[in-house]
Write a protein that holds these residues in place. Structure first.
Motif, PDB file in Angstrom:
ATOM      1  N   UNK A  30     118.122  49.781  93.366  1.00 28.55           N
ATOM      2  CA  UNK A  30     118.585  48.399  93.570  1.00 28.55           C
ATOM      3  C   UNK A  30     117.413  47.430  93.719  1.00 28.55           C
ATOM      4  N   UNK A  31     116.226  47.853  93.293  1.00 30.66           N
ATOM      5  CA  UNK A  31     115.062  46.974  93.441  1.00 30.66           C
ATOM      6  C   UNK A  31     114.092  47.211  92.279  1.00 30.66           C
ATOM      7  N   UNK A  32     113.521  46.107  91.782  1.00 34.72           N
ATOM      8  CA  UNK A  32     112.536  46.249  90.708  1.00 34.72           C
ATOM      9  C   UNK A  32     111.132  46.516  91.251  1.00 34.72           C
ATOM     10  N   UNK A  33     110.704  45.691  92.218  1.00 34.75           N
ATOM     11  CA  UNK A  33     109.340  45.830  92.750  1.00 34.75           C
ATOM     12  C   UNK A  33     109.358  45.662  94.255  1.00 34.75           C
ATOM     13  N   UNK A  34     108.468  46.400  94.906  1.00 38.83           N
ATOM     14  CA  UNK A  34     108.360  46.322  96.368  1.00 38.83           C
ATOM     15  C   UNK A  34     106.923  45.994  96.731  1.00 38.83           C
ATOM     16  N   UNK A  35     106.757  44.997  97.599  1.00 38.69           N
ATOM     17  CA  UNK A  35     105.421  44.651  98.092  1.00 38.69           C
ATOM     18  C   UNK A  35     105.415  44.825  99.603  1.00 38.69           C
ATOM     19  N   UNK A  36     104.344  45.433 100.117  1.00 38.98           N
ATOM     20  CA  UNK A  36     104.238  45.692 101.548  1.00 38.98           C
ATOM     21  C   UNK A  36     103.198  44.782 102.173  1.00 38.98           C
ATOM     22  N   UNK A  37     103.507  44.279 103.364  1.00 38.96           N
ATOM     23  CA  UNK A  37     102.465  43.608 104.146  1.00 38.96           C
ATOM     24  C   UNK A  37     102.597  44.017 105.601  1.00 38.96           C
ATOM     25  N   UNK A  38     101.492  43.899 106.320  1.00 37.50           N
ATOM     26  CA  UNK A  38     101.476  44.325 107.716  1.00 37.50           C
ATOM     27  C   UNK A  38     100.331  43.608 108.393  1.00 37.50           C
ATOM     28  N   UNK A  39     100.463  43.326 109.673  1.00 39.09           N
ATOM     29  CA  UNK A  39      99.329  42.673 110.353  1.00 39.09           C
ATOM     30  C   UNK A  39      98.128  43.616 110.378  1.00 39.09           C
TER      31      UNK A  39
END
Lengths: 308, 308
Positions: A30-39
């Motif tokens: 159900x998703x094309x692309x995933x981007x991760x961010x974190x402090x």
């Protein structure tokens, strides 16, 4: 099959829960692309390295072209993240969180721009582990996810609530709507108090000077080891839960302490009938939890795999 | 391989523990025949029916030609059983029990005929289930069995202690000797208090009027379900533990309540640093328990077998 799809999901905090949702969304296709961010940039980099996300980015870059933003941080960070969303989130984006308290988060969300569509969510699932490596795609299957939508009647927001519902259903969860105050009380009973008790019991284990820690370890199969599982959960996450659900937790803790005083008196007086009566309630409730698909029927949680 | 063998073992109370020991003795090939007896004749018959014992008999018949008698009843029954042993046990027989408290049992044993060689034992192992069908041969593997020998210097008794040690080692346990008073305090910490807390938490779950039991069941994966395992344990067995280890349990319960009051104050004051500090102790202790072979390293006790 799932009637929902996202082009670019930004996972803010790709730990156990955020990382599991990323994996589950991919598995459900159900998703094309995933981007991760974190402090902590290393956490985001690790998520990308092990394939939980397609890329790691800074917060502003991660969210600015997303059509889904998942806030999967400790609940204490949500207030600041709402400020940051006001600066960087694109118009019309769906935002969900995964926090274990909801009233404080609903309050934070009231400061958002009205074109940011924040649906507060709490998937009641987890393990005692944390970090990007701890996640797995099946974490939410057959678990309940509680939504506490904001008090907004506009069509855009109603559509966002439907989308959030479809998201959680796509990853295998059952979805329920609830008032945030009731959520915080119900979860104080089923999650926050149990964690407090487990943390306290494990912390108190070295209080008896004449019993060595080596003995606590050796004889932990007598029952103590069960409590160490949830007491091994992330301390920061749980600190924030207790700071953000103070009243409900103090209320249910008061009930627990009363009940404990009753048990203490029954022990002191040698009141076997009262003890037996109190101890007899557990089996039926456990059976109901097993029957509801929320627990394994295997003895000892199935941890002794060669047993039986 | 095991340097011990019994011709006829009488299992008094062939439930989870007694039935597991019967199975384990057979698996280790250290017994010729096993006879089961129980104050509930149907329990003994069931043990024979499923092959845990070769036959069921009344107490007097079961013990009179035995060379090993295993008392695997709730600890409250041991006093009366010692009287019955004085009437029916053969000279020189080895008697072991499996009770979770030891000081009261050592006291009961002082009334035995001196030719009955009673070695008090506590295998620290179990599951939340009970009855003959619940047992399995591997229950004692890698678990600790604590022996609290009587204060007897005679050679027959010393030989009996060696035999009891070999029995438990043959079924896979590690054996340790301990003073009964210290046993009762150490197990109050690692077993009795955890059970009391779990029974109390589960009993208190329906104290909050506005949270329905259906909600407790649905959201139990938030932590509550862990406590229901040991709260599903045999009420009679646990009633007897609390009646027979009152002082030690009240002592450790007092320590726990103090610690809980400290946590309550930290929550009320919003003292995040204190909470984080207290919550940070759990992981190291759990890791030590896993490293000591007393717990699984799998997340969620491995209960989610398709997870990970």
């Amino acid at each position: 099959m799932a009637d929902i799809r996202f082009k670019r999901a930004a996972i803010v905090g790709p730990g156990l829960i955020g990382g599991s949702l990323a994996r589950a969304m991919r598995k459900a296709n159900i998703v094309d692309a995933i981007v991760a961010c974190d402090k902590d940039a290393e956490v985001a980099a690790r998520a990308a390295e092990i394939g939980v996300a397609d890329e790691a980015a800074a917060f502003a870059d991660a969210v600015k072209t997303a059509d889904l933003i998942v806030l999967a941080t400790p609940v204490g960070a949500i207030g600041d993240l709402c400020d940051a969303l006001n600066d960087h989130a694109p118009e019309g984006v769906l935002v969900v969180d995964v926090g274990s308290t909801k009233e404080a988060i609903v309050r934070s969300a009231s400061a958002l721009r009205s074109d940011i569509l924040f649906v507060p969510c709490h998937p009641v699932a987890g393990t005692e582990q944390s970090g990007p490596d701890a996640g797995f795609a099946e974490l939410f299957e057959e678990r309940w996810c509680i939504l506490t939508p904001l008090d907004r009647k506009d069509e855009a927001y109603q559509t966002a609530v439907v989308s959030a519902t479809k998201l959680w259903e796509a990853v295998g969860a059952h979805v329920e709507h609830m008032d945030p105050v009731h959520h915080d009380l119900a979860l104080a009973v089923t999650s926050h108090l149990p964690h407090l008790i487990a943390f306290t019991l494990v912390g108190a284990a070295d209080d008896v000077e004449s019993v060595a820690q080596a003995e606590v370890i050796k004889y932990s199969a007598g029952g103590f080891r069960d409590f160490t599982r949830i007491a091994a959960s992330d301390p920061i996450m749980w600190r924030d839960v207790f700071l953000n659900n103070k009243e409900a937790i103090l209320e249910v803790l008061g009930r627990f302490s009363e009940e404990l005083a009753v048990m203490q008196r029954a022990i002191r007086w040698g009141d076997g009938a009262a003890l037996e009566d109190a101890f007899s309630r557990g089996r039926a409730l456990r059976r109901a939890i097993v029957d509801a698909g929320q627990e394994t029927a295997a003895p000892n949680f199935g941890r002794d795999q060669d047993g039986h």
